[in-house]
Scaffold this active site. Structure first.
Site, PDB file in Angstrom:
ATOM      1  N   ASP A  18       0.787  -1.246   0.000  1.00  0.00           N
ATOM      2  CA  ASP A  18       0.000   0.000   0.000  1.00  0.00           C
ATOM      3  C   ASP A  18       0.815   1.291   0.000  1.00  0.00           C
ATOM      4  O   ASP A  18       0.333   2.319   0.505  1.00  0.00           O
ATOM      5  CB  ASP A  18      -0.945   0.017   1.206  1.00  0.00           C
ATOM      6  CG  ASP A  18      -2.078  -0.974   1.067  1.00  0.00           C
ATOM      7  OD1 ASP A  18      -2.218  -1.563  -0.020  1.00  0.00           O
ATOM      8  OD2 ASP A  18      -2.818  -1.179   2.050  1.00  0.00           O
ATOM      9  N   LYS A  27      -5.449  -5.974  -3.702  1.00  0.00           N
ATOM     10  CA  LYS A  27      -6.189  -6.691  -2.657  1.00  0.00           C
ATOM     11  C   LYS A  27      -7.504  -5.989  -2.357  1.00  0.00           C
ATOM     12  O   LYS A  27      -7.602  -4.765  -2.454  1.00  0.00           O
ATOM     13  CB  LYS A  27      -5.343  -6.811  -1.388  1.00  0.00           C
ATOM     14  CG  LYS A  27      -4.917  -5.485  -0.758  1.00  0.00           C
ATOM     15  CD  LYS A  27      -3.978  -5.733   0.410  1.00  0.00           C
ATOM     16  CE  LYS A  27      -3.442  -4.443   1.006  1.00  0.00           C
ATOM     17  NZ  LYS A  27      -4.442  -3.625   1.674  1.00  0.00           N
ATOM     18  N   CYS A  82      -2.958  -3.199   7.596  1.00  0.00           N
ATOM     19  CA  CYS A  82      -2.623  -4.086   6.483  1.00  0.00           C
ATOM     20  C   CYS A  82      -1.349  -4.887   6.717  1.00  0.00           C
ATOM     21  O   CYS A  82      -1.274  -6.061   6.343  1.00  0.00           O
ATOM     22  CB  CYS A  82      -2.520  -3.266   5.199  1.00  0.00           C
ATOM     23  SG  CYS A  82      -4.063  -2.411   4.813  1.00  0.00           S
TER      24      CYS A  82
END
Length: 447
Positions: free
Chosen positions: A13, A105, A138
Site C-alpha cells: 500500500d 487486494k 494491512c
C-alpha cells in the site's frame, strides 16, 4: 538464517492515497518511510529475494470501500479510485520492475481475496518480509495471515508506518511477541537473509508429526488425489482436402474447397477468407495437421482501474447498423499480440495499456474462430488493463464511439440494449455479470 531463493519482500500500500497529506486516508508516518522502503527494495533485489507489490484500488462508486472508512473516503475526494487516479500511483522510487508482480487486494490483508499464497507456493517461498503501510492494519493482518499459513514472517521497523510513533512501537512489540521477526531495511541490506530465522523449519525439525503434516500440505500435484480426466478424442476417419478452387478475389476471397470424404465420395464446400490462395491453403494445411493457428486478429477486453469495461458503438457496414462491440482489429505482419492490442486500443479509443502493472495484457490460452461454417479466420481474445491516453485515431471510414460501462450496470445494459451486439462482446459481458473479475482465472492476472 533463511534461504534467499525462498524469501520474498512484500511491499504493501505505498500509494499516494496513503502517503500524500491531501488524502483523507493519509498515514502520518508513511511519507517518511519512502527512503527505507526504497532501501528495502534495493536490498531484496541485490540479495535475490522475490518482490511483490500489493496495492488497494477502490471502485469509484465506493461499493467496495470498508464501511468503517466509507464516510471519510467519500467526503475526502474518493482517493485510491479512478475518481482520483493520481492517488493510485506509487512514488517513482518504489515502482515495480517488469518481473515484480503487482497484486490488488480487496481488504486489509495481502492474502485475503488474492492469489498471493498460491503465487508464493509456486515459487517455493517460505519466508516473507513485510514493508509498507499501515502497520496496525494491512501489515499486521498480512503478518498474522502469513503465520497462519505457515510462513516465517518478518517486518521492517523503519519501512513500515503508523499514525503515531507510539502506535507504531506498540504494534511492532505485539507482533514480535507472537513471533514476527522485527528488523530494519539496513539490516536486510547488510546481512540479507542471514538476519532471518527459519522458525517454521526449526519447529518442523524438532517434531516428526509437524514435519509430516508440513510435507503433506505441500505435496506435489502428482501425489495428490488424481484429477478428473479431461475429455479426449480418438482418431476418426477425416475428410481429405484435395484441392482449392479460387472463385473470386478481392478484400474477401471466395473459394470452393474440394474434399474426398472417408468413404471416397467427392464433396465441395464454399469458403471465404481474407487470405490469398497460397496463404489460405497453408493455413488450412496447418489446421488439418493439428498445428496451432497464427492469430489473424485481436479482440480486446479493456478493463479500467475501477473495474469498468471499455466498449465501442461502431457503425458496421455489413450490418447497415451501429453495433455494440469490443475494440478489435487485424494483427499486422510482424506484430506481436501485445503490440497489436496496444495499437488497436489506442487507434480506436485513445486508451492505452497501464504502465503500473507488470502484465497489462493477458490473452486467452488460444485463438478462437469467428465463423467456422464460413471462414478460417481466428481471433485471439486478450484481456487488458487500460487507462486514459490521448485522442483516438481511427481510419476515415471507421465510425467509432468509445464508452465506459461500469461493472454494476452490465446486467441492466444487456437487458435493455436493442442495438445489435457482437457475440464475443455479449458473452464476455455475461461472464462479467456472472462473477468474472475482468480476467479469466487461467490468465493469472492480479485481482
Amino acid at each position: 538464517m533463511t534461504d534467499a531463493a525462498r524469501t520474498a519482500l512484500i511491499l504493501i500500500d505505498m500509494q499516494r492515497g496513503f502517503i500524500d497529506a491531501a488524502s483523507p486516508l493519509c498515514i502520518a508516518g508513511a511519507a517518511a518511510t519512502i527512503p527505507a522502503c526504497e532501501r528495502a527494495l534495493a536490498a531484496a533485489r541485490d540479495h535475490g529475494l522475490a518482490v511483490y507489490h500489493v496495492r488497494r484500488e477502490y471502485a469509484a462508486d465506493g461499493s467496495d470501500v470498508e464501511a468503517v472508512r466509507h464516510g471519510t473516503w467519500a467526503e475526502g475526494g474518493r482517493p485510491l479510485s479512478a475518481a482520483w487516479p493520481e492517488s493510485l500511483a506509487c512514488p517513482p522510487e518504489l515502482a515495480p520492475r517488469e518481473d515484480e508482480p503487482v497484486i490488488v487486494k480487496p481488504s486489509w490483508s495481502a492474502f485475503f481475496g488474492t492469489d498471493l499464497h498460491e503465487r508464493l507456493q509456486k515459487r517455493g517461498i517460505n519466508t516473507i518480509v513485510l514493508a509498507g503501510t499501515t502497520t496496525p492494519n494491512c501489515v499486521r493482518s498480512t503478518a498474522y495471515d502469513g503465520m497462519a499459513l505457515g510462513y516465517n514472517v518478518a517486518a521492517l521497523a523503519d519501512a513500515t508506518s503508523s499514525r503515531t510513533l507510539e502506535v507504531q512501537e506498540a504494534n511492532l512489540a505485539d507482533m514480535a511477541h507472537v513471533g514476527v521477526q522485527v528488523l530494519t531495511a539496513d539490516m536486510l541490506a547488510t546481512t540479507g537473509t542471514a538476519s532471518l530465522t527459519d522458525i517454521e523449519g526449526t519447529a518442523a525439525a524438532a517434531s516428526p508429526a509437524r514435519q509430516a503434516a508440513t510435507a503433506a500440505s505441500v505435496a506435489p500435484e502428482d501425489t495428490a488425489e488424481p484429477r478428473e480426466a479431461l475429455p479426449s478424442f480418438d482418431a476418426a476417419p477425416t475428410p481429405r482436402l484435395a484441392s482449392i478452387e479460387t472463385v473470386s478475389t478481392g478484400w474477401i476471397n471466395k473459394y470452393h474447397l474440394h474434399y474426398t470424404l472417408p468413404d471416397g465420395r467427392p464433396y465441395a464446400y464454399e469458403g471465404v477468407s481474407r487470405k490469398g490462395p497460397e496463404a489460405y491453403r497453408a493455413a488450412l494445411d496447418t489446421l488439418g495437421a493439428g498445428g496451432p493457428p497464427t492469430p489473424d486478429a485481436v479482440c480486446i477486453v479493456p478493463i479500467l482501474p475501477d473495474g469498468s469495461v471499455l466498449l465501442e458503438r461502431e457503425f458496421r457496414y455489413p450490418l447497415n447498423s451501429w453495433c455494440i462491440s469490443l475494440p478489435a482489429g487485424l494483427v499486422d505482419a510482424g506484430e506481436s499480440l501485445e503490440e497489436a492490442v496496444a495499437r488497436e486500443l489506442y487507434e480506436e479509443t485513445g486508451y492505452r495499456l497501464r504502465t503500473d502493472v507488470a502484465e497489462p495484457v493477458r490473452p486467452l490460452p488460444q485463438p478462437g474462430f469467428s465463423s467456422t461454417g464460413l471462414a478460417e479466420e481466428n481471433v485471439h481474445v486478450a484481456f487488458a488493463q487500460v487507462e486514459t491516453g490521448g485522442a483516438a485515431a481511427p481510419e476515415a471510414a471507421e465510425l467509432i464511439e468509445p464508452f465506459v460501462l461500469p461493472r454494476h450496470q452490465i446486467r441492466a445494459f444487456l437487458d435493455a440494449n436493442t442495438t445489435p451486439i457482437g457475440t464475443r462482446c455479449q458473452l464476455i459481458l455475461e461472464m462479467l455479470v456472472c462473477g468474472g473479475e475482468g480476467y479469466p482465472a487461467s490468465s493469472g492476472v492480479e485481482k
